[in-house]
Structures are given as structure tokens and as C-alpha cells.
Design a protein around this motif. Structure first.
Motif, PDB file in Angstrom:
ATOM      1  N   GLU A 109     -17.860 -50.013  41.746  1.00  0.00           N
ATOM      2  CA  GLU A 109     -18.466 -50.851  40.715  1.00  0.00           C
ATOM      3  C   GLU A 109     -17.985 -52.297  40.828  1.00  0.00           C
ATOM      4  N   THR A 110     -16.672 -52.466  41.059  1.00  0.00           N
ATOM      5  CA  THR A 110     -16.133 -53.818  41.219  1.00  0.00           C
ATOM      6  C   THR A 110     -16.660 -54.474  42.478  1.00  0.00           C
ATOM      7  N   LEU A 111     -16.687 -53.729  43.569  1.00  0.00           N
ATOM      8  CA  LEU A 111     -17.198 -54.287  44.822  1.00  0.00           C
ATOM      9  C   LEU A 111     -18.656 -54.724  44.669  1.00  0.00           C
ATOM     10  N   MET A 135     -12.341 -62.020  47.882  1.00  0.00           N
ATOM     11  CA  MET A 135     -13.554 -61.219  48.037  1.00  0.00           C
ATOM     12  C   MET A 135     -14.679 -61.778  47.161  1.00  0.00           C
ATOM     13  N   ARG A 136     -14.330 -62.289  46.004  1.00  0.00           N
ATOM     14  CA  ARG A 136     -15.342 -62.906  45.134  1.00  0.00           C
ATOM     15  C   ARG A 136     -15.939 -64.141  45.814  1.00  0.00           C
ATOM     16  N   ALA A 171     -17.089 -54.031  52.925  1.00  0.00           N
ATOM     17  CA  ALA A 171     -15.667 -54.059  52.578  1.00  0.00           C
ATOM     18  C   ALA A 171     -14.951 -52.957  53.336  1.00  0.00           C
ATOM     19  N   ASN A 172     -13.854 -53.329  53.983  1.00  0.00           N
ATOM     20  CA  ASN A 172     -13.060 -52.378  54.761  1.00  0.00           C
ATOM     21  C   ASN A 172     -11.845 -51.951  53.946  1.00  0.00           C
ATOM     22  N   ASN A 173     -11.849 -50.705  53.494  1.00  0.00           N
ATOM     23  CA  ASN A 173     -10.773 -50.181  52.649  1.00  0.00           C
ATOM     24  C   ASN A 173      -9.830 -49.341  53.505  1.00  0.00           C
ATOM     25  N   VAL A 174      -8.699 -49.912  53.850  1.00  0.00           N
ATOM     26  CA  VAL A 174      -7.740 -49.249  54.736  1.00  0.00           C
ATOM     27  C   VAL A 174      -6.635 -48.634  53.890  1.00  0.00           C
ATOM     28  N   ASP A 175      -6.719 -47.328  53.708  1.00  0.00           N
ATOM     29  CA  ASP A 175      -5.704 -46.622  52.929  1.00  0.00           C
ATOM     30  C   ASP A 175      -4.368 -46.639  53.655  1.00  0.00           C
TER      31      ASP A 175
END
Length: 296
Positions: free
Chosen positions: A219-221, A191-192, A204-208
Motif C-alpha cells: 500500500e505504501t509503495l 523512494m518518494r 522496488a527491490n525488497n532484499v530481506d
């Protein structure tokens, strides 16, 4: 009409967190909470509307009506999944115009072959990058307002590797995409790299519950160069877990007494959420005198 607030938020470098909605109950709940945008998930919408996998079976006609209902029923800008644009270049133009007319604010188009497959699942294949770049150019030309944002997604990472996914993201940005979506990077380091090498607002796709990509804090993203985080599965996975617990309790016990705490949404709150107070107020204002006497 597309809502200009999403473009303005991105221009102001405001990080956007968008929960996944999949039906009008989830849409109404999310709409009241103060999010900058909502994300109408293809997986969840197809599952709730048709009860089938998100595997390219749902058509433009199936989806545009649902997306329009979400947009019309919410005051928050709506980001909507439009799969591959449901076909070739002419289909993409029709899709963009249809979604924009329906009130959607941003449309997500992906470079998979038809029929597509859900992201973070195996077997995804992509079309040539140059063919997808043409789709993006057509989408940009087809929109009526610059406030209607084009999100270009590539699924190349899983099958062709990160280098090719980044190359495609760069190409799609040059073709006019407002936002670039590299699907399924598999580490924070990947991602970086995406953030370092693609000069565009990134999604960013966050798939739980088992996606390929690590779920990082906003914050990190933001520090990695991302602008938007979507959580497409959070709502329908939460709903499915609660329903399974409630229905199992009913089957086991034979009634709904003593359900686990926190499983039920209050009936009064649901009435308010669905707008019954306005209906009751209308009925009171327009009730006939004889009906009022009968009620009294």
C-alpha cells in the motif's frame, strides 16, 4: 511467448508482488500460489546452479537455459534477471531474443560495468548513462512482441547519488524502457522522490535480511508511485535457514527424529508438487497385463 497478463496488470494499475524463485522447487511452489508474476533472481539462480557469487561470472548460456526452464515449468508470467545483457549492444540483442524465445515475459537489464556485482553490495560501478540508453533502445528493437517488457535498472544511487540515479531513470524511460528500476534507494523519502520524478512504472527491490532499501508495505509503495515489488532473496534465505537447522539437528542427534516443527515439507506434498501423481496415472494406464499381475 511473453505472457500478456503482466502488461495488462500494469496497465490496469494493479500492484504486482513477485516472489523470488531460484530453482524448480521454489518455482513450482510459487507458481501454485496465485501471484501475478514471479521474479527469477540472478543471485539465487547463480548460487543454486553454480554455487558461486553473483559477480558477473555466470554467462548468457548459463542463465538462459535456467530462465527458460523456469518459464516453461510455470504458468505465471516470469520476470528474469539478465544482468548487463552479458556484454555490448550485440550481446544485448542476443540476450533479449534468447530470453523471449525461452518464454520469459520481462527482462531486467542493468547499467553496471562488466563484470557486474550483486545489487546492495559494495563496489558497483556504472557505465555512462548514454551507453546504457543505447542498450535499452537495442533491447526494445530486438523484442518480437510488445508483451515482452524491458526493465531498465540503474545502480547509480550508491556510487553517484540519487540525483544521477533519477536522471538515468528518466533517460532510460525515454529510450523505451517499460519499467524503471532504481536500485538501492536508502529511505522512504528517496523512494518518494523517485516516484514523483520518474513517469514510468517503477520496481522496488525488497532484499530481506540486510538490504539498503526499507521494506515497505505494498500500500505504501503504491502510494509512492511504485507498480512492482520483488522479493528476490526471500525464498533462498528461507531455504538456507531451514537446511541449516535440519542438518545441524542431524549432526547433533544422529538421526532426523524430533526435527523442529515446520522445518520439513511433507513428502507426500513434495510428490504431488513434482507431478508424481501424473506419472503414476500414466504407469497404470500403460501397464502390461503381466506387470499388473505381478503387482497384484
Amino acid at each position: 511467448m511473453a505472457d500478456p497478463r503482466l502488461r495488462a496488470a500494469l496497465a490496469a494499475k494493479q500492484f504486482v508482488v513477485a516472489p523470488g524463485i531460484f530453482d524448480m522447487i521454489s518455482a513450482r511452489i510459487a507458481d501454485r500460489m496465485g501471484f501475478t508474476a514471479l521474479y527469477a533472481t540472478g543471485y539465487g539462480t547463480v548460487a543454486s546452479h553454480l554455487g558461486i557469487p553473483d559477480a558477473g561470472v555466470a554467462t548468457f548460456t548459463d542463465m538462459v537455459g535456467r530462465m527458460g526452464r523456469f518459464a516453461q515449468g510455470c504458468s505465471t508470467p516470469l520476470i528474469a534477471d539478465a544482468d548487463t545483457g552479458y556484454g555490448g549492444l550485440l550481446n544485448v540483442r542476443h540476450t533479449v531474443r534468447g530470453y523471449e524465445a525461452a518464454g520469459v515475459t520481462a527482462v531486467q537489464l542493468e547499467d553496471q560495468e562488466v563484470p557486474k556485482k550483486c545489487g546492495h553490495t559494495p563496489g558497483r560501478r556504472v557505465i555512462p548513462a548514454e551507453e546504457m540508453a543505447l542498450k535499452i533502445e537495442v533491447a526494445v528493437e530486438a523484442r518480437r512482441s510488445d508483451d515482452f517488457l524491458i526493465i531498465a535498472r540503474t545502480d547509480a544511487r550508491t556510487s553517484l547519488g540519487l540525483d544521477e540515479a533519477i536522471r538515468r531513470g528518466q533517460l532510460y524511460r525515454k529510450a523505451g524502457a517499460d519499467i524503471v528500476f532504481i536500485e538501492s534507494p536508502e529511505s522512504e523519502d528517496e523512494m518518494r522522490r523517485i516516484g514523483d520524478e520518474i513517469d514510468a512504472p517503477l520496481l522496488a527491490n525488497n532484499v530481506d535480511g540486510g538490504g539498503r532499501t526499507p521494506i515497505l508495505s505494498r500500500e505504501t509503495l503504491a502510494s509512492l508511485g511504485y507498480s512492482i515489488a520483488i522479493y528476490p532473496a526471500l525464498g533462498f534465505l528461507t531455504m538456507a535457514a531451514a537446511l541449516e537447522r535440519s542438518y545441524a539437528h542431524l549432526l547433533r542427534q544422529g538421526d532426523s527424529n524430533n526435527l523442529p516443527e515446520g522445518v520439513l515439507y511433507e513428502f507426500g506434498k513434495m510428490n504431488e508438487l513434482m507431478g508424481f501423481p501424473e506419472v503414476w496415472d500414466f504407469d497404470r494406464r500403460w501397464a502390461r497385463p503381466d506387470a499388473q499381475r505381478a503387482d497384484g
